[in-house]
Design an enzyme around this catalytic site. Structure first.
Site, PDB file in Angstrom:
ATOM      1  CG  ASP A 241      -0.232  -0.075   2.531  1.00  0.00           C
ATOM      2  OD1 ASP A 241       0.991   0.173   2.556  1.00  0.00           O
ATOM      3  OD2 ASP A 241      -0.876  -0.394   3.554  1.00  0.00           O
ATOM      4  CB  CYS A 244       5.223   0.048   0.998  1.00  0.00           C
ATOM      5  SG  CYS A 244       5.695   1.049  -0.421  1.00  0.00           S
ATOM      6  CG  HIS A 453       6.389  -2.372  -3.092  1.00  0.00           C
ATOM      7  ND1 HIS A 453       5.479  -2.191  -2.083  1.00  0.00           N
ATOM      8  CD2 HIS A 453       6.939  -3.603  -2.900  1.00  0.00           C
ATOM      9  CE1 HIS A 453       5.459  -3.269  -1.315  1.00  0.00           C
ATOM     10  NE2 HIS A 453       6.336  -4.128  -1.786  1.00  0.00           N
TER      11      HIS A 453
END
Length: 466
Positions: A241, A244, A453
C-alpha cells in the site's frame, strides 16, 4: 372383434387374452394372440342372441403416469368384455376407437420415457465435479469483476473532479475529496489479517518466481538480485500500500537499531503545541481518517499519536533479549490500527523537520541539498503546501517521493540504504537517504525495483524456500 395397437405393457396383453378366452365360448372363430398386430375377424352372430353393448366413451388423452394409464385401460376393457353381438358396422367402429386409444397411449408413454431419460442425464451432468469447479470459478470471476468495477468507478470519479470543481464551493470539494481518499485507502488495503511484513524467503528463489521472462529488464533485475545476495540471504515482502516506505523503514529501525534517540525524546508529544505557539495554526488542517476526524482537537490527536510511538519505541529498545525484541516487533506490525498511529506520527515528525529546515533556509543557514529541491517544487514552495499537497496524501493516494525519503532519514536520524535494482550497473544502484551522515547515524537497508514499492532484505538463519 379385433385387437388395437396399445402401449405394449404386459397387463394389457393379459386383459386381451382373458377377454379372448371369454369370447371363445360364444365366438369360436376369434383369434387373439397379441394386442399389437392382430387383424379384426368378422363374426357371424345370431340376431336372436345379439346383445347391444353400450357405446364406448371417448378415451382420454394418455399421460406419462402409469397408474392413470392403467385405470383408463381397465375401464375401457371392462366396457368391451361383454359379449359382442352387433352388426359388422359396430364392430368396425369399436376397432377404430380402440386403435386410436392405443396409439395415443403408446406415444405418451414413449414421450414420458424420453423426458425422464433427459432429466436423469441432465442431473448426472450437473453432478460432475468439473461443472462444480466451473461454477466456483464463475462465482469468483463475478466477484473480481465487481471489485474491478468499484476501482474503475473511483478512478473515474477522480478524473471528473476537475469538472465538478467548477460548480462546488471549497468546503464541498474538500469533503468529497476526503471521502474519496478514504474509499481508495479501503480498497487498497482490503482487510488482511496477516502480518504486513511477510516471513523471510530466499532472495534468489523469490527472484526466480517473480522474474521469469527473457526481456532485458528481467535479466537486469535478476542480476541485481544476485548482487544483493552478496550481503543478504533473504527478503521480506512488505504490504503493497502507500505506507510501504514508512512501514519498511520503521520496521527495520525498530527491529535492528539498538537506540533511536529521536523517538525517545521526552518532549516528542509536545511538538504540535510548540508549532501552534509558533503561529503554525494551519497544522490543524492535518488529514485524518474519517473515524479519527470530527470535533476532536487535531493537535490533541497528533500528540496522542506521538506519545504512542514514543512508548512503543522505548519499550522495544529497553528489552534485554534481541529475540524478545524481534518477536515484539513482529506483533506490532500485525495490527492496522497501531500501524496507522505510528505512521501518522512519523509523518508529523517529517512535517516538523520540514518546518525547521525551511526556517534555517529563510535565515540563510546551511541546509542540506534536498531541502532546496523539496521546496523548489510548485506544489511545495512552503511547509504548509508540503503538508497540504504531499504529506496529507501519503498512505492514502501516494507514497513517498525520493526527495521525501531524504526527509524521512533526517526525521529518524538514520541513514536509509536502498538497493535500487533497476539502476543496477550504475552509480545509483545503492543510494543513501541522506548521504551526508553515513558515519554518524545508524543504517537501515531497503530494496526496491521501481522507487515506488519497498521490501526488506535480511540475514536470517531460517529462510522460507519457495
Amino acid at each position: 372383434m379385433g385387437n388395437a395397437v396399445c402401449c405394449g405393457w404386459s397387463y394389457c396383453q393379459s386383459e386381451v387374452e382373458y377377454m379372448a378366452e371369454s369370447e371363445q365360448t360364444l365366438l369360436p372363430v376369434t383369434n387373439t394372440s397379441s394386442c399389437k398386430t392382430n387383424d379384426v375377424k368378422e363374426q357371424s352372430i345370431s340376431p336372436q342372441n345379439s346383445e347391444v353393448s353400450e357405446d364406448p366413451q371417448e378415451p382420454r388423452n394418455g399421460t406419462d403416469n402409469t397408474a392413470e394409464c392403467k385405470r383408463d385401460h381397465e375401464k375401457w376393457f371392462g366396457q368391451t368384455q361383454v359379449t359382442i353381438h352387433g352388426d359388422e358396422t359396430r364392430a368396425k367402429n369399436l376397432e377404430s376407437e380402440q386403435l386410436d386409444f392405443g396409439i395415443e397411449g403408446m406415444r405418451n408413454h414413449q414421450q414420458s420415457e424420453h423426458i425422464n431419460t433427459s432429466v436423469k442425464a441432465t442431473e448426472q451432468v450437473f453432478k460432475e465435479p468439473e461443472l462444480l469447479e466451473m461454477k466456483d470459478t464463475l462465482f469468483k470471476s463475478d466477484i473480481s469483476v465487481a471489485a474491478d468495477t468499484d476501482v474503475h468507478i473511483v478512478c473515474n470519479q477522480e478524473e471528473n473532479d476537475g469538472e465538478e470543481d467548477l460548480y462546488r464551493d471549497e468546503d464541498e470539494i474538500e469533503k468529497a475529496k476526503s471521502q474519496r481518499l478514504h474509499d481508495e485507502s479501503q480498497l487498497a488495503a482490503v482487510a488482511s489479517e496477516k502480518s504486513t511484513i511477510e516471513p523471510s524467503m530466499a532472495i534468489l528463489e523469490y527472484c526466480t518466481r517473480e522474474w521469469k521472462g527473457n526481456t532485458a529488464k528481467a535479466q537486469l533485475i535478476r542480476n541485481a538480485y544476485a548482487a544483493v545476495c552478496e550481503d543478504f540471504n533473504s527478503i521480506r515482502r512488505v504490504r503493497g500500500d502507500n505506507y510501504c516506505a514508512l512501514r519498511a523503514t520503521l520496521f527495520q529501525a525498530l527491529h535492528s537499531v539498538e537506540k533511536l534517540p529521536c523517538l525517545q525524546q521526552d518532549d516528542l508529544d509536545q511538538i504540535p503545541d510548540k508549532l501552534i505557539g509558533e503561529n503554525h495554526n494551519w497544522i490543524k488542517q492535518w488529514y485524518f481518517r474519517i473515524q479519527d476526524s470530527g470535533d476532536a482537537n487535531p493537535v490533541k490527536i497528533l500528540s496522542g499519536y506521538l506519545m504512542a510511538l514514543k512508548d512503543k519505541c522505548t519499550q522495544l529498545c529497553e528489552m534485554d533479549s534481541l529475540k524478545e525484541r524481534k518477536a515484539a516487533c513482529e506483533e506490532l506490525f500485525q495490527t492496522d490500527t497501531e500501524e496507522y498511529t505510528m505512521f501518522e506520527a512519523l509523518k508529523f515528525m517529517m512535517l516538523a523537520k520540514a518546518i525547521e529546515l525551511d526556517c534555517n533556509k529563510v535565515q540563510e543557514k546551511e541546509v542540506p541539498l534536498f531541502c532546496w529541491l523539496m521546496f523548489a517544487r510548485d506544489t511545495s514552495t512552503s511547509p504548509y503546501q508540503f503538508m497540504k499537497n504531499h504529506l496529507n496524501h501519503v498512505g492514502n493516494t501516494c507514497g513517498l517521493d525520493q526527495v521525501e525519503m531524504f526527509l524521512l532519514g533526517y526525521s529518524l536520524q538514520v541513514t536509509i540504504q536502498v538497493f535500487r535494482l533497476y539502476k543496477f550497473g550504475t552509480d545509483e544502484f545503492i543510494t543513501y537517504y541522506p548521504d551526508d551522515h553515513k558515519d554518524e547515524w545508524p543504517m537501515v537497508t531497503l530494496i526496491t525495483e521501481d522507487d515506488r514499492h519497498y521490501n526488506v532484505p535480511m540475514n536470517d538463519d531460517q529462510v522460507t524456500i519457495l
